[in-house]
Design a protein around this motif. Sequence first.
Motif, short mmCIF file in Angstrom:
data_model
loop_
_atom_site.label_atom_id
_atom_site.label_comp_id
_atom_site.label_asym_id
_atom_site.label_seq_id
_atom_site.Cartn_x
_atom_site.Cartn_y
_atom_site.Cartn_z
N ALA A 1 0.83 -1.20 0.00
CA ALA A 1 0.00 0.00 0.00
C ALA A 1 0.87 1.25 0.00
O ALA A 1 0.59 2.23 -0.72
N LEU A 2 1.95 1.23 0.77
CA LEU A 2 2.85 2.39 0.80
C LEU A 2 3.52 2.60 -0.55
O LEU A 2 3.72 3.74 -0.99
N GLN A 3 3.89 1.49 -1.21
CA GLN A 3 4.52 1.62 -2.52
C GLN A 3 3.59 2.36 -3.49
O GLN A 3 4.01 3.27 -4.21
N GLN A 4 2.31 1.97 -3.51
CA GLN A 4 1.36 2.63 -4.39
C GLN A 4 1.17 4.10 -4.02
O GLN A 4 1.08 4.97 -4.90
N LEU A 5 1.15 4.38 -2.74
CA LEU A 5 0.99 5.76 -2.28
C LEU A 5 2.19 6.61 -2.68
O LEU A 5 2.05 7.75 -3.15
N HIS A 6 3.40 6.04 -2.53
CA HIS A 6 4.62 6.79 -2.84
C HIS A 6 4.77 7.01 -4.34
O HIS A 6 5.30 8.05 -4.77
N VAL A 7 4.32 6.05 -5.14
CA VAL A 7 4.37 6.23 -6.59
C VAL A 7 3.55 7.44 -7.02
O VAL A 7 3.90 8.17 -7.95
N LYS A 8 2.46 7.67 -6.29
CA LYS A 8 1.61 8.83 -6.59
C LYS A 8 2.11 10.10 -5.90
O LYS A 8 1.42 11.13 -5.89
N LYS A 9 3.32 10.01 -5.30
CA LYS A 9 4.00 11.15 -4.67
C LYS A 9 3.22 11.69 -3.47
O LYS A 9 3.05 12.90 -3.30
N PHE A 10 2.75 10.77 -2.65
CA PHE A 10 2.13 11.12 -1.38
C PHE A 10 2.88 10.43 -0.24
O PHE A 10 3.49 9.37 -0.43
N VAL A 11 2.84 11.06 0.95
CA VAL A 11 3.40 10.48 2.16
C VAL A 11 2.25 10.32 3.15
O VAL A 11 1.49 11.25 3.38
N HIS A 12 2.13 9.13 3.75
CA HIS A 12 1.02 8.86 4.67
C HIS A 12 1.19 9.61 5.99
O HIS A 12 0.26 10.21 6.51
N ARG A 13 2.37 9.55 6.59
CA ARG A 13 2.76 10.25 7.82
C ARG A 13 2.11 9.72 9.09
O ARG A 13 2.37 10.26 10.17
N ASP A 14 1.29 8.67 9.03
CA ASP A 14 0.70 8.14 10.27
C ASP A 14 0.52 6.63 10.18
O ASP A 14 -0.52 6.09 10.53
N ASP B 1 9.79 12.69 3.64
CA ASP B 1 9.45 12.07 2.37
C ASP B 1 9.04 10.62 2.61
O ASP B 1 8.73 10.25 3.75
N HIS B 2 9.04 9.81 1.55
CA HIS B 2 8.57 8.43 1.67
C HIS B 2 9.37 7.61 2.67
O HIS B 2 8.88 6.63 3.22
N ARG B 3 10.62 8.01 2.94
CA ARG B 3 11.44 7.27 3.91
C ARG B 3 10.92 7.44 5.33
O ARG B 3 11.22 6.62 6.20
N VAL C 1 11.83 -3.04 0.52
CA VAL C 1 11.31 -3.70 1.73
C VAL C 1 10.42 -4.87 1.34
O VAL C 1 10.47 -5.94 1.95
N ILE C 2 9.60 -4.68 0.30
CA ILE C 2 8.73 -5.75 -0.17
C ILE C 2 9.54 -6.96 -0.61
O ILE C 2 9.23 -8.11 -0.29
N VAL C 3 10.64 -6.70 -1.36
CA VAL C 3 11.51 -7.78 -1.83
C VAL C 3 12.06 -8.57 -0.64
O VAL C 3 12.04 -9.81 -0.63
N GLN C 4 12.52 -7.88 0.37
CA GLN C 4 13.09 -8.54 1.55
C GLN C 4 12.03 -9.38 2.26
O GLN C 4 12.29 -10.52 2.65
N LEU C 5 10.83 -8.84 2.42
CA LEU C 5 9.75 -9.59 3.08
C LEU C 5 9.35 -10.81 2.25
O LEU C 5 9.07 -11.88 2.80
N GLU C 6 9.31 -10.65 0.93
CA GLU C 6 8.94 -11.78 0.07
C GLU C 6 9.98 -12.88 0.14
O GLU C 6 9.64 -14.07 0.12
N GLN C 7 11.24 -12.52 0.26
CA GLN C 7 12.29 -13.53 0.39
C GLN C 7 12.13 -14.33 1.68
O GLN C 7 12.27 -15.55 1.70
N ILE C 8 11.81 -13.60 2.76
CA ILE C 8 11.59 -14.29 4.04
C ILE C 8 10.37 -15.20 3.93
O ILE C 8 10.37 -16.33 4.42
N GLN C 9 9.34 -14.71 3.26
CA GLN C 9 8.13 -15.51 3.08
C GLN C 9 8.41 -16.77 2.24
O GLN C 9 7.93 -17.85 2.56
N GLN C 10 9.22 -16.63 1.19
CA GLN C 10 9.57 -17.78 0.36
C GLN C 10 10.38 -18.81 1.16
O GLN C 10 10.17 -20.01 1.02
N SER C 11 11.29 -18.30 2.00
CA SER C 11 12.07 -19.21 2.85
C SER C 11 11.14 -19.99 3.77
O SER C 11 11.34 -21.18 4.02
#
Length: 602
Positions: free
Chosen positions: A7-20, A74-76, A131-141
């Motif tokens: 969800a954050l990835q989609q938000l950041h692509v649209k150049k928004f920051v959630h902040r909460d 920013d997104h970070r 971050v998604i890639v890292q989580l997916e790797q853990i999930q695959q393991s």
Amino acid sequence: MLGTCRALQQLHVKKFVHRDVKPGNIMRLTDGTIKLIDYGLAIAVEAGKSAARMGAGTVGYMSPEQAHGTSPIDHRSDIYSAGRVLKYLLSKLPADAQAALASGLADKLYELADRLTQKKPEDRPQNAYSVIVQLEQIQQSLRAGSLTQSPPDSAASVAEVPKSSAAAKPKAASSTAVEAGGSAPMSRRMIGWTAMIAILLGLLGFGAYQIIFKTDRQATVVVENHEPGDVIKITSEDGKVRSVELGDPANFVVDPGTYELNLRDANDRELDPTGITVTGPDQLTVRIVNRSSAVRRDPNEGIEPAEQLSKLEMLELGNADRPKLLSAPFGSEDIASAREAWSEYLGLPQSITVGVPQNPEFKLEFILIPPGTFEMGMPKDLALIPGNKEEWAATSKPAHTVTITRPFYLSRHEVTQAQFRDVTGTELTPVTDDGTELPATQIGWQACVDFCDRVTGSESNLPDGAKLRLPTEAEWEYACRAGTLSRFWNGDSIGPEEASLRFDDREMKLEPVDAFEANPFGLYNVHGNIAEWCSDWFDPEFYTSSPADDPTGPDSGSRKVIRGGGYSNPPFSATSYWRMSYEPETRSSSIGLRPVIELPTR
């Protein structure tokens, strides 16, 4: 976590920051889908510019740059918050999770959480995708059963883990200790913890329960008069015991339930009270007192109901120096004398200007309201104002005697547009010019509650143990009347030169929050301009069974009380006694808020 990061990835692509990003803003739908909700603080960020408004966010989850303004937002900043959520989930793993830790899988999650929460934005993953890639790797393991295999170093551009971060995570059990348990129990434990961490990765079941239900119901218990090293023993109804060493601030959280509290190694000191009941998210206060000054028993214990002391009499028991209550009718001189007496008794000033650290320009002035007794509601024989109807007036009857037993502070003015935005960071309320003159509007009941909670939790200069909240309906009417018995505080009629209401010869519009004359308590615009949210649920028949002391309304309902009438309402809706109600999510150009400072029980 994967759902949240996607969800954050989609938000950041649209150049928004959630902040909460926090547990309370992550929801699992019935089909298992994870949704990131509450975009009230979200802002658009143009390339190279700071997403300003320091302090907007939730303490404990907002990034250092949000809290302190040390660098652009920013997104970070959202990535940092996601890391705090991951750490929260990991903290909820039970203490016997050593098998999972030994496997190396949980270690990977702790390391990832440490990477996400680095103090400097440049030391964190630079986008949600990594971050998604890292989580997916853990999930695959996890799915492959290769629990000890590390993901390839080249798969994600994530910063190296600082060596110092390793100390923050639980120490893994040795392989010898794991093998000692036997292969069959170990297998069962591994299956259990494999499932648990799969749940954590997907943010399902256990995680969703913790996020959406459990933590939102916890109460904070504040301990007054503590000393360094004091330890509170907390015993629940089912006999479970835990101990908390008090720090600064001296507080702890508990789930709903009934608890016995004891002070360890107390000598001549003890807690007052020694028992609490928690029903939901609230702030309770207990005090450490000398044994000689603690109340020994309930004064009504063993006494027939007809002869029992009232709440007020119980408050006055053992408080001989407690100032007397006002009793309507009373006037300005009575108010001045009572305010001075209560100020001295409380050791607090007669007015408090509340500020918040994130904005030096924020100033919200509160005035001390001494407690007292008054006649609440519409008198039976009072004639209706033209335009009113008897069936409408029925909900404001019968008139009944009510006592406000405790002093409180009430904002002199309605909260302005700028003040609401400074605290919440939202775009809910329209702003005229710089927003410092007109009241905040277009804000629902929950948004007003959030405003109060944010000020309370923002290290503001509130008195110790105090909190901001919406007034009860009884507090509002008592303060509005200010000792008078008439329809309005200044008489039985009101004109266009006295309030912003719907008059034939007046333009319907908002006026500044200090427009018109203040009532004897020093409160502006209690009649007209905007109607004000109260904390009570609305029940049209509540007055037939209302408690005499400090009524707070029914326990549940579908509509919340509003009082005072707005600029587009007729005069009868702005009388001191008139009751209106709306669904909590209602947003209107003529509804806003005037908060209360609730003081801890003395």
